[in-house]
Structures are given as structure tokens and as C-alpha cells.
Design a protein around this motif. Structure first.
Motif, PDB file in Angstrom:
ATOM      1  N   HIS A  86       0.806  -1.170   0.011  1.00 43.87           N
ATOM      2  CA  HIS A  86       0.010  -0.043   0.016  1.00 43.87           C
ATOM      3  C   HIS A  86       0.823   1.454  -0.062  1.00 43.87           C
ATOM      4  N   ALA A  87       2.410   1.065  -0.331  1.00 46.08           N
ATOM      5  CA  ALA A  87       3.038   2.461  -0.328  1.00 46.08           C
ATOM      6  C   ALA A  87       2.611   3.367  -1.014  1.00 46.08           C
ATOM      7  N   LEU A  88       2.344   3.049  -2.282  1.00 50.73           N
ATOM      8  CA  LEU A  88       2.087   4.102  -3.374  1.00 50.73           C
ATOM      9  C   LEU A  88       0.853   4.911  -2.922  1.00 50.73           C
ATOM     10  N   ALA A  89      -0.089   3.983  -2.528  1.00 52.13           N
ATOM     11  CA  ALA A  89      -1.685   4.617  -2.122  1.00 52.13           C
ATOM     12  C   ALA A  89      -1.326   5.575  -0.826  1.00 52.13           C
ATOM     13  N   ALA A  90      -0.529   5.182  -0.026  1.00 53.95           N
ATOM     14  CA  ALA A  90      -0.124   5.996   1.352  1.00 53.95           C
ATOM     15  C   ALA A  90       0.370   7.429   0.807  1.00 53.95           C
ATOM     16  N   PHE A  91       1.214   7.421  -0.045  1.00 51.45           N
ATOM     17  CA  PHE A  91       1.865   8.345  -0.489  1.00 51.45           C
ATOM     18  C   PHE A  91       0.732   9.419  -1.364  1.00 51.45           C
ATOM     19  N   ASN A  92      -0.148   8.896  -1.990  1.00 54.32           N
ATOM     20  CA  ASN A  92      -1.139   9.513  -2.523  1.00 54.32           C
ATOM     21  C   ASN A  92      -2.005  10.243  -1.682  1.00 54.32           C
ATOM     22  N   VAL A  93      -2.066   9.999  -0.285  1.00 48.37           N
ATOM     23  CA  VAL A  93      -2.901  10.466   0.731  1.00 48.37           C
ATOM     24  C   VAL A  93      -1.841  11.508   1.407  1.00 48.37           C
ATOM     25  N   HIS A  94      -0.871  11.767   0.970  1.00 49.42           N
ATOM     26  CA  HIS A  94       0.275  12.985   1.439  1.00 49.42           C
ATOM     27  C   HIS A  94       0.716  12.277   2.983  1.00 49.42           C
ATOM     28  N   ALA A  95       1.010  10.974   2.893  1.00 50.57           N
ATOM     29  CA  ALA A  95       1.897  10.714   4.153  1.00 50.57           C
ATOM     30  C   ALA A  95       3.173  11.038   3.936  1.00 50.57           C
ATOM     31  N   VAL A  96       3.675  11.378   4.899  1.00 55.49           N
ATOM     32  CA  VAL A  96       5.272  11.736   5.282  1.00 55.49           C
ATOM     33  C   VAL A  96       6.136  10.635   4.960  1.00 55.49           C
ATOM     34  N   ASP A  97       5.741   9.255   5.466  1.00 51.39           N
ATOM     35  CA  ASP A  97       6.436   8.094   5.495  1.00 51.39           C
ATOM     36  C   ASP A  97       5.726   6.878   5.536  1.00 51.39           C
ATOM     37  N   THR A 189      17.058   4.383 -10.039  1.00 51.85           N
ATOM     38  CA  THR A 189      16.110   5.422 -11.056  1.00 51.85           C
ATOM     39  C   THR A 189      14.925   5.620 -10.040  1.00 51.85           C
ATOM     40  N   LEU A 190      14.544   6.871  -9.939  1.00 50.65           N
ATOM     41  CA  LEU A 190      13.282   7.381  -9.811  1.00 50.65           C
ATOM     42  C   LEU A 190      12.474   8.048 -10.817  1.00 50.65           C
ATOM     43  N   ILE A 191      11.202   7.803 -10.803  1.00 52.73           N
ATOM     44  CA  ILE A 191      10.455   8.166 -11.976  1.00 52.73           C
ATOM     45  C   ILE A 191       9.224   9.056 -11.427  1.00 52.73           C
ATOM     46  N   ASN A 192       8.885   9.757 -12.283  1.00 52.23           N
ATOM     47  CA  ASN A 192       7.837  10.688 -11.851  1.00 52.23           C
ATOM     48  C   ASN A 192       6.274   9.939 -12.523  1.00 52.23           C
ATOM     49  N   PRO A 193       5.569   9.337 -11.828  1.00 56.58           N
ATOM     50  CA  PRO A 193       4.438   8.885 -12.163  1.00 56.58           C
ATOM     51  C   PRO A 193       3.494   9.377 -13.237  1.00 56.58           C
ATOM     52  N   LEU A 194       3.529  10.705 -13.096  1.00 57.56           N
ATOM     53  CA  LEU A 194       2.558  11.416 -14.082  1.00 57.56           C
ATOM     54  C   LEU A 194       2.937  11.158 -15.345  1.00 57.56           C
ATOM     55  N   HIS A 195       4.277  10.781 -15.590  1.00 56.76           N
ATOM     56  CA  HIS A 195       4.650  10.527 -16.894  1.00 56.76           C
ATOM     57  C   HIS A 195       4.584   9.132 -17.687  1.00 56.76           C
ATOM     58  N   LEU A 196       4.261   8.105 -16.725  1.00 55.49           N
ATOM     59  CA  LEU A 196       4.106   6.674 -16.978  1.00 55.49           C
ATOM     60  C   LEU A 196       3.061   6.305 -17.763  1.00 55.49           C
ATOM     61  N   THR A 197       3.379   5.581 -19.059  1.00 66.03           N
ATOM     62  CA  THR A 197       2.427   5.437 -19.944  1.00 66.03           C
ATOM     63  C   THR A 197       1.995   4.113 -20.237  1.00 66.03           C
ATOM     64  N   VAL A 228       4.715  -0.022  -9.418  1.00 67.56           N
ATOM     65  CA  VAL A 228       4.644   0.633 -10.765  1.00 67.56           C
ATOM     66  C   VAL A 228       3.327   0.216 -11.505  1.00 67.56           C
ATOM     67  N   LYS A 229       2.771  -1.018 -11.280  1.00 67.90           N
ATOM     68  CA  LYS A 229       1.565  -1.637 -11.852  1.00 67.90           C
ATOM     69  C   LYS A 229       0.548  -0.656 -11.205  1.00 67.90           C
ATOM     70  N   GLN A 230       0.509  -0.570 -10.003  1.00 69.33           N
ATOM     71  CA  GLN A 230      -0.406   0.506  -9.097  1.00 69.33           C
ATOM     72  C   GLN A 230      -0.580   1.681  -9.510  1.00 69.33           C
ATOM     73  N   ALA A 231       0.612   2.588  -9.795  1.00 70.76           N
ATOM     74  CA  ALA A 231       0.972   3.613 -10.499  1.00 70.76           C
ATOM     75  C   ALA A 231       0.267   3.837 -11.778  1.00 70.76           C
ATOM     76  N   LEU A 232       0.485   2.871 -12.627  1.00 75.68           N
ATOM     77  CA  LEU A 232       0.132   2.972 -13.774  1.00 75.68           C
ATOM     78  C   LEU A 232      -1.452   2.994 -13.854  1.00 75.68           C
ATOM     79  N   ASN A 233      -2.057   2.275 -12.951  1.00 77.97           N
ATOM     80  CA  ASN A 233      -3.493   2.271 -13.032  1.00 77.97           C
ATOM     81  C   ASN A 233      -4.088   3.651 -12.324  1.00 77.97           C
ATOM     82  N   LYS A 234      -3.432   4.337 -11.811  1.00 77.81           N
ATOM     83  CA  LYS A 234      -3.688   5.574 -11.340  1.00 77.81           C
ATOM     84  C   LYS A 234      -3.577   6.977 -12.260  1.00 77.81           C
ATOM     85  N   VAL A 235      -2.760   6.515 -13.236  1.00 71.84           N
ATOM     86  CA  VAL A 235      -2.422   7.413 -14.245  1.00 71.84           C
ATOM     87  C   VAL A 235      -3.773   7.890 -14.879  1.00 71.84           C
TER      88      VAL A 235
END
Length: 235
Positions: A86-97, A189-197, A228-235
Motif C-alpha cells: 500500500h506504499a504508493l496509495a499511502a503517499f497519494n494521501v500525502h503521507a510523510v513516510d 532510478t526514480l520516476i515521476n508517475p505522471l509521465h508513466l504510460t 509500478v503497476k499500481q501507479a499505472l492504474n492511477k495515471v
């Protein structure tokens, strides 16, 4: 400082309370055994910091974090959970860590320092996240949404933007701490999920993260693939 620990397990709450004391934090600590109880407590007094579990009976921690994020003066939220997915979802709700149980004193102390730094920064900063850098002797800046990804190269990190790239004197770990919306797909590598296609699956090779509709295809580690799969589903 007022800290709220929200976890349905009494032993987990007791351990976090002890770890807080070991970090040297001077705080008043309250405990909630459910999201509903935490909501009720926050209506009377908004905490400065919330240590939050995800899997709780009834409403889960992610939904509770969304509630906290919408408050006029939202607390800093650190997730402390046994579930890594659930790490990605956690940061999407503005978690610090996002800490995985069992948490150590040093891990918690680092998260507290990060929470303090981010909260102090948020008091003075509004608008989109900005990255400042040097190029050809000039000081420049760019908003994070214009950045595609960051790649570690020897002692430096290269930042790839729309049509350009530059070297930064920050490490990937420093960037990840400053911009939790970034996604680590590989140790380099760190990516910006906004540009994940897309995610590409070449035969007998690591999966690739496609950015900007095929402009870049970057290797994804096995450990990061689910995120990454979770991030793609949210783009």
C-alpha cells in the motif's frame, strides 16, 4: 506536540509509544483502536502527528488519512503497517513516510525528522513542487511535473526533463525524501508517475517502465513491479 497512534492492536500501540519515548520526542500521546475512534478524537483536538496502521476493522487507515488530509490544518501522517503493497496509495494521501513493522527506534526517529522538515516547509511553500539546479553557471528552477525521471550516475544524479537533462548534486535518497510522489523503480532510478504510460514485458528481460509514450523505457526491479503497476492504474 500531540501524537495520535491509531492501531487496533494494543501491543502495537504500546510498542510505538515506547519507541516514541526512546527517540527523545517530547509529546503528549493519545491512542485509538479504530479509525472511528481516531476521527472522534480529532474532532475535539487535531493531532500534530498521526502514526497510522492500514489494516483495521471497519474503515482502513488509507481512508482515515484522506480525512486528515482534508482538515484545515492537517497533521503529519506516518503509516506503520505490516503490508508493503500500500506504499504508493499511502503517499497519494500525502503521507510523510511508510514504515514496515517491526519498526526500530532509528527508523522512527528518521521519519519524525522528515515529518518536522516537511511540515516546516509547508508553512512557507504553496503551489507546485519546485526543483532548483545549476546549469552553465546559471541558477534555474523547474516544477516537478515537468520532470520525467532521475537516474543515479557515479556521485551525481541526472534529471531528465522535457527536451533536456542536467546533473544534480542531490542523491536519489534525498530526492525521494523531499518529493514522496516520486516512485523508485530501481535502485538507480526514480520516476515521476505522471509521465508513466505503459509497462513493457520484453521476453527474457526485465520489465520496462515506458515514460512519455515510449520516449524512455527504463528497467523495473522485481521488487518495484507491483508498485509500478499500481501507479499505472492511477495515471
Amino acid at each position: 506536540m500531540h501524537v495520535l497512534i491509531a492501531d487496533d492492536e494494543p501491543l502495537a500501540r504500546s510498542r510505538l509509544k515506547r519507541l516514541l519515548m526512546e527517540t527523545g520526542l517530547n509529546a503528549e500521546v493519545s491512542e485509538a483502536a479504530s479509525a472511528a475512534e481516531a476521527r472522534n478524537m480529532a474532532t475535539n483536538r487535531i493531532p500534530d502527528l498521526v502514526l497510522l496502521d492500514i489494516a483495521m476493522p471497519g474503515e482502513d487507515g488509507l481512508s482515515l488519512a484522506e480525512f486528515f488530509a482534508k482538515l484545515p490544518e492537517p497533521p503529519a501522517v506516518i503509516f506503520v503497517t505490516a503490508y508493503s503493497e500500500h506504499a504508493l496509495a499511502a503517499f497519494n494521501v500525502h503521507a510523510v513516510d511508510y514504515l514496515l513493522k517491526p519498526v526500530t527506534t532509528s527508523q522512527l526517529k528518521q521519519s519524525l525528522q522528515r515529518a518536522y522538515q516537511l511540515n516546516r516547509l509547508q508553512k512557507y511553500q504553496s503551489g507546485p513542487s519546485v526543483i532548483r539546479y545549476q546549469q552553465s553557471g546559471l541558477s534555474k528552477s523547474i516544477t516537478l511535473d515537468q520532470v520525467l525521471y532521475f537516474s543515479a550516475e557515479d556521485k551525481y544524479v541526472r534529471m531528465y526533463m522535457q527536451g533536456d537533462d542536467v546533473l544534480l548534486d542531490q542523491s536519489l535518497n534525498q530526492l525521494a525524501a523531499s518529493y514522496p510522489q516520486l516512485l523508485r523503480i530501481h535502485r538507480q532510478t526514480l520516476i515521476n508517475p505522471l509521465h508513466l504510460t505503459a509497462i513493457r514485458h520484453p521476453a527474457n528481460n526485465p520489465c520496462l517502465a515506458e515514460l512519455a509514450h515510449g520516449r524512455f523505457n527504463l528497467p523495473i526491479s522485481r521488487r518495484a513491479l507491483s508498485l509500478v503497476k499500481q501507479a499505472l492504474n492511477k495515471v
